[in-house]
Scaffold this active site. Structure first.
Site, PDB file in Angstrom:
ATOM      1  N   SER A   1       0.846  -1.194   0.000  1.00 45.61           N
ATOM      2  CA  SER A   1       0.000   0.000   0.000  1.00 45.61           C
ATOM      3  C   SER A   1       0.881   1.243   0.000  1.00 45.61           C
ATOM      4  CB  SER A   1      -0.963  -0.046   1.189  1.00 45.61           C
ATOM      5  OG  SER A   1      -2.000   0.890   1.032  1.00 45.61           O
TER       6      SER A   1
ATOM      7  N   GLU B   1      -9.121  -5.792  -3.926  1.00 41.68           N
ATOM      8  CA  GLU B   1      -8.470  -4.893  -2.979  1.00 41.68           C
ATOM      9  C   GLU B   1      -9.461  -4.060  -2.166  1.00 41.68           C
ATOM     10  OE1 GLU B   1      -5.144  -4.307  -2.464  1.00 41.68           O
ATOM     11  OE2 GLU B   1      -4.086  -5.033  -4.236  1.00 41.68           O
TER      12      GLU B   1
ATOM     13  N   HIS C   1      -7.422  -5.987   0.271  1.00 45.17           N
ATOM     14  CA  HIS C   1      -6.198  -5.210   0.462  1.00 45.17           C
ATOM     15  C   HIS C   1      -5.460  -5.688   1.712  1.00 45.17           C
ATOM     16  CE1 HIS C   1      -3.733  -1.703  -0.271  1.00 45.17           C
ATOM     17  NE2 HIS C   1      -3.950  -1.214   0.940  1.00 45.17           N
TER      18      HIS C   1
END
Length: 449
Positions: free
Chosen positions: A191, A324, A414
């Site tokens: 991320s 995600e 995610h």
């Protein structure tokens, strides 16, 4: 009785301990505390010490406010004196082991290197690899562009990246004493950690400090143009110092409390954000307090720098997860909301293509597909494409194992790949993410290897 080990570094001896049959050095300073007149400025060398300094417990995190999400809802111990790293190693000997430096995610607002998910013990034991995890300045303290205050603030809009570079320089100077090879350093992150990896790839000052890179769920376009960063700064200062003129801003910024800075940061974020990944009043789909380009450190966006060949000698593995954005919890999704979000992405014209490609998909499934592509999958593809044009060694992955948590709604969400990457399926908090049932250790073994 703890088994302890002392290692000499360039600034003095540090004392670590044996834990889980590997050596852990926690809370090792890599730069001077960014407090007082160093606040909002580039990291400086840490003063040396003579007697052994204990590195037996993790340092505080960078100042931050929990966002209330599944992965960042807890309050953490924080302090402005946060520029520390952690080293876990099979042995502090003269072996030249491969080194992995992990850069945590959290939207450039939350996170720390000591999270149990990032425990490097399995890499130490299974791969004979040295693992380093770092803290760096976050939010307004790490990414407010104060260049209008003078040359010493020229890179203030990207200080968090300067912190990462300082940590990588520390690795070059010291990791051999921990049994690592400074000529075999891989940087990795997820991320915002992956955005950081991509930014470092496109940053000339970072070249030579690492040799391989693994950005997980992150591309090379998540930086703010100079003009957008300046607007963020203006709004931030209006909230933080409403009664101060430009002449005394620098001194006031040194004196104001960190809690007031965090409050003004939060007010600024609330002013600009329209939703994750959606173009906002700044004219870009990038949040406030992300790294700024158009700075001396990063004159252009990382993607443009990569297209010009920066970082082409670094081997890269990048990719994303299949679903995600389920982590964002969009709630009840209507056709009108789907179309409104697509419009905000500038993607309304391709929504029909998503429908045609997924004729049986629900509105929610279409939204997850669109937002996942826009925020993570396509940016990873773009990064790979510009590198391919340079003949740079690049590989891609897609993580598709689906979580069983929350009735299976998270799917391949995610950050779900992180405990598989580190082979940490049994660490604290991971079970909440994976959900009930027998855990897929074979997949963790494969990814970890």
């Amino acid at each position: 009785m703890l088994e302890r080990t002392t290692v000499e570094t360039t600034t003095g001896p540090i004392l670590g301990r044996k834990k889980d049959d590997v050596l852990l050095f926690a809370g090792v300073p890599y730069a001077a505390p960014p407090v007082g007149n160093l606040r909002f400025k580039a990291p400086q060398p840490h003063p040396a010490w003579q007697t052994a300094r204990e590195a037996l417990k993790f340092s505080p995190a960078a100042p931050q406010i929990p966002s209330g999400g599944l992965t960042d809802s807890a309050n953490v111990r924080y302090a402005e004196d946060c520029l520390y790293l952690n080293v876990s190693t099979p042995a502090a000997d003269n072996s030249k082991r491969a080194v992995m430096v992990w850069i945590h995610g959290g939207g450039y607002r939350t996170g720390q290197g000591s999270i149990p998910w990032y425990n490097g013990t399995s890499f130490n034991k299974n791969g004979d690899i040295v693992v380093v995890s770092i803290n760096y300045r976050l939010g307004a303290l790490g990414f407010t562009d104060l260049s209008h205050l003078g040359d010493e603030y020229a890179n203030s809009g990207i200080n968090g990246i300067l912190d990462q570079i300082a940590a990588l320089q520390w690795v070059q100077d010291n990791i051999a004493a921990f049994g690592g090879d400074p000529g075999r350093v891989t940087i990795a992150g997820e991320s915002a950690g992956a955005f950081s990896v991509a930014t470092l790839l496109g940053c000339e000052a970072a070249q030579g400090l690492f040799h391989q890179a693994i950005p997980q769920s992150g591309g090379a376009q998540h930086t703010l143009p100079k003009a957008a960063a300046a607007r963020v700064t203006s709004t931030f200062l209006e909230h933080l110092l409403p009664d101060h003129n430009a002449a005394d801003q620098a001194m006031s910024l040194e004196a104001v409390s960190v809690e007031d800075i965090l409050a003004a940061q939060q007010s600024t974020i609330s002013h600009y954000e329209q939703g994750a990944g959606v173009a906002n009043e700044l004219g870009v789909a990038v949040s406030p307090f992300y790294p700024a380009h158009g700075t001396p450190l990063l004159p252009e966006s990382p993607l443009d720098r990569l297209a010009q060949g920066c970082g082409k000698d670094v081997a890269v593995l990048t990719g994303s997860n299949a679903h995600e954005t389920t982590l964002w919890g969009y709630g009840d999704i209507s056709e009108s909301k789907l179309e409104r979000i697509a419009q905000g992405y500038g993607a309304a014209s391709v929504l029909a293509d998503y429908r045609n490609a997924r004729p049986n998909a629900s509105v929610e499934e279409l939204l997850i597909a669109l937002t996942t592509d826009h925020m993570f999958r396509i940016p990873a593809v773009r990064l790979a494409e510009v590198r391919e044009a340079q003949g740079a060694h690049t590989w891609m992955y897609l993580f598709a194992w689906e979580s069983r948590a929350f009735g299976g709604r998270l799917k391949a969400t995610h950050a779900l790949e992180i405990p598989f990457t580190f082979n940490n399926l049994n660490r604290a908090g991971v079970d909440v993410f994976l959900g009930p049932g027998e855990q897929p250790q074979a997949l963790a073994d494969s990814m970890h290897q």
